[in-house]
Design a protein around this motif. Structure first.
Motif, short mmCIF file in Angstrom:
data_model
loop_
_atom_site.label_atom_id
_atom_site.label_comp_id
_atom_site.label_asym_id
_atom_site.label_seq_id
_atom_site.Cartn_x
_atom_site.Cartn_y
_atom_site.Cartn_z
N THR A 292 0.81 -1.17 -0.01
CA THR A 292 0.06 -0.01 0.00
C THR A 292 0.87 1.33 0.07
N VAL A 293 1.83 1.27 0.75
CA VAL A 293 2.72 2.31 0.91
C VAL A 293 3.33 2.52 -0.54
N ILE A 294 3.86 1.54 -1.06
CA ILE A 294 4.35 1.57 -2.45
C ILE A 294 3.67 2.12 -3.46
N GLN A 295 2.32 1.72 -3.50
CA GLN A 295 1.28 2.26 -4.29
C GLN A 295 1.26 3.72 -4.36
N GLY A 296 0.94 4.13 -2.91
CA GLY A 296 0.91 5.40 -2.50
C GLY A 296 1.91 6.42 -3.18
N SER A 297 3.14 6.01 -2.94
CA SER A 297 4.22 6.66 -3.30
C SER A 297 4.31 6.78 -4.84
N ILE A 298 3.95 5.58 -5.57
CA ILE A 298 3.68 5.58 -7.06
C ILE A 298 2.61 6.64 -7.53
N PHE A 299 1.44 6.65 -6.83
CA PHE A 299 0.56 7.51 -7.10
C PHE A 299 0.98 8.97 -6.98
N VAL A 300 1.90 9.39 -5.79
CA VAL A 300 2.36 10.60 -5.69
C VAL A 300 3.21 10.95 -6.83
N VAL A 301 4.08 10.37 -7.22
CA VAL A 301 4.97 10.53 -8.39
C VAL A 301 4.39 10.66 -9.67
N CYS A 302 3.32 9.77 -9.90
CA CYS A 302 2.46 9.93 -11.03
C CYS A 302 1.76 11.37 -11.15
N VAL A 303 1.07 11.88 -9.89
CA VAL A 303 0.53 12.93 -9.94
C VAL A 303 1.56 14.22 -10.12
N LEU A 304 2.57 14.01 -9.73
CA LEU A 304 3.57 15.29 -9.75
C LEU A 304 4.49 15.13 -11.08
N THR A 305 4.50 14.05 -11.74
CA THR A 305 5.12 14.00 -12.97
C THR A 305 4.13 13.78 -14.19
N PHE A 306 3.28 13.05 -14.23
CA PHE A 306 2.29 12.48 -15.14
C PHE A 306 1.00 12.94 -14.76
N ARG A 307 0.82 14.38 -15.00
CA ARG A 307 -0.43 14.91 -14.46
C ARG A 307 -1.75 14.40 -15.18
N ARG A 308 -1.39 14.04 -16.36
CA ARG A 308 -2.56 13.59 -17.38
C ARG A 308 -2.52 12.00 -17.32
N GLY A 309 -1.76 11.42 -16.64
CA GLY A 309 -1.59 10.00 -16.43
C GLY A 309 -0.59 9.59 -17.58
N VAL A 310 -0.18 8.18 -17.40
CA VAL A 310 0.61 7.66 -18.04
C VAL A 310 0.17 7.48 -19.88
N ILE A 311 -1.18 7.25 -20.23
CA ILE A 311 -1.75 7.41 -21.50
C ILE A 311 -1.87 8.73 -21.94
N GLY A 312 -2.29 9.51 -21.07
CA GLY A 312 -2.69 10.96 -21.18
C GLY A 312 -1.29 11.64 -21.72
N GLU A 313 -0.18 11.45 -20.92
CA GLU A 313 1.09 12.10 -21.46
C GLU A 313 1.61 11.48 -22.81
N ILE A 314 1.31 10.13 -23.07
CA ILE A 314 1.74 9.59 -24.24
C ILE A 314 1.01 10.24 -25.66
N ALA A 315 -0.41 10.44 -25.26
CA ALA A 315 -1.34 10.83 -26.05
C ALA A 315 -0.97 12.44 -26.39
N HIS A 316 -0.55 13.04 -25.10
CA HIS A 316 -0.28 14.49 -25.53
C HIS A 316 1.05 14.80 -26.21
N TYR A 317 2.06 13.79 -26.07
CA TYR A 317 3.42 13.95 -26.77
C TYR A 317 3.58 13.64 -28.16
N PHE A 318 2.73 12.52 -28.57
CA PHE A 318 2.61 12.26 -30.00
C PHE A 318 1.36 12.89 -30.69
#
Length: 322
Positions: A292-318
């Motif tokens: 749970t702690v690891i999931q929460g940490s990954i969630f924080v990292v995603c919110v800070l670095t991938f504000r659109r989400g993984v697919i959202g960032e890929i879609a925006h980049y391409f």
């Protein structure tokens, strides 16, 4: 279809072509899983949660409604299907229909109660209703309380497909996921879906154009809840049990996490998010409660670095619609 945080992505027909190409690639990769040596139970479980996340994304990503109670549809359908299969001895196809019907009725009732509220008030009402159902199922005799309904027979679907065989069960779950995914895709790209996006972006303007926004949001809520129930009915055949875990508020939180990690308001984001979260639970199980702690940490990292989400960032980049 565009990501919620980006209005610059291309639209049809190029967008539809891109989405169809990705869908075909996804379907082919999933169809090849039994021949790849990957543990099929993991993929089947991920497919069920991916469908649940897609149903949730229909409500929040395109309707702008944040529900903290989607676990009640997953769990209710699971209990209904499990009871129909084990106690009533119904065949699998009818067991699924019973579960979906249960989720449909529940979504009608809870939607009628909650849909007239907005923002955090809507979210809190859905959470309260979900917790109310949790305690009802905890005490209800047919759910067997904390033990749940165990040893659910898988049976033969349509009298032809033996679901006790892992490969057969996998393809049945895959077909169910793809059917639900395509239905959600069609809803999003229908005139109803366009009005839903308009309500998400500017509800007062949609009202001024003559749309009865409460009715559109109510229908979106019912569709989302029913499809979440479909995912719950499929999950019963994979896990062969129905338990309180699927109704608990933490399950609703996991669905939110899956959607945000993959990409809010994207068609493929919830699928990627669901596979990522289930993979972490599967392969990091040795860390115990630290998962749970690891999931929460990954969630924080995603919110800070991938504000659109993984697919959202890929879609925006391409600059593609995904």
């Amino acid at each position: 279809m565009t990501a919620l945080t980006d209005d610059t992505l291309p639209v049809a027909p190029r967008a539809i072509r891109d989405e169809m190409i990705v869908f075909v690639v996804m379907a082919l990769l999933l169809a090849a899983v039994p021949f790849s040596g990957i543990y099929p139970f993991f993929v089947m479980q991920a497919l069920c949660f991916a469908l649940l996340a897609c149903a949730f994304n229909l409500l929040i990503g395109y309707g702008g409604l944040l529900s903290f109670g989607h676990a009640m549809f997953l769990g209710t359908a699971g209990y209904c299907s499990a009871h129909a299969l084990k106690v009533w001895a119904l065949p699998p196809e009818l067991g699924i229909l019973v579960g979906v019907a249960g989720a449909f009725v529940l979504s009608l009732i809870t939607g009628y109660i909650s849909i007239r509220r907005q923002g955090i008030y809507f979210s809190m009402i859905t959470l309260a209703l979900s917790q109310l159902l949790y305690f009802i199922y905890l005490q209800a005799p047919f759910t067997h309380g904390e033990d749940g309904i165990q040893g659910i027979p898988q049976g033969r679907m349509f009298g032809l497909f033996d679901l006790s065989k892992p490969t057969t069960l996998y393809y049945v779950v895959l077909v169910g996921f793809l059917a639900g995914f395509l239905l959600i895709y069609r809803i999003i790209n229908s005139p109803f879906g366009e009005v839903l996006k308009a309500i998400r972006e500017n509800e007062p303007r949609a009202i001024s154009l003559g749309y009865r926004t409460d009715q559109y949001k109510f229908l979106a809520f019912v569709l989302s809840g029913t499809l979440a129930g479909f995912a719950g009915s499929l999950k019963v055949f994979v896990a062969q049990n129905a338990s309180l875990t699927d109704v608990h508020w933490s399950m609703s939180g996991e669905v939110v996490l899956m959607t945000l990690v993959g990409g809010l308001g994207t068609i493929f984001g919830p699928v990627v998010g669901a596979f990522a979260i289930i993979a972490m639970q599967q392969y990091l199980a040795g860390f115990g409660q630290w998962v749970t702690v690891i999931q929460g940490s990954i969630f924080v990292v995603c919110v800070l670095t991938f504000r659109r989400g993984v697919i959202g960032e890929i879609a925006h980049y391409f600059r593609r619609s995904l």
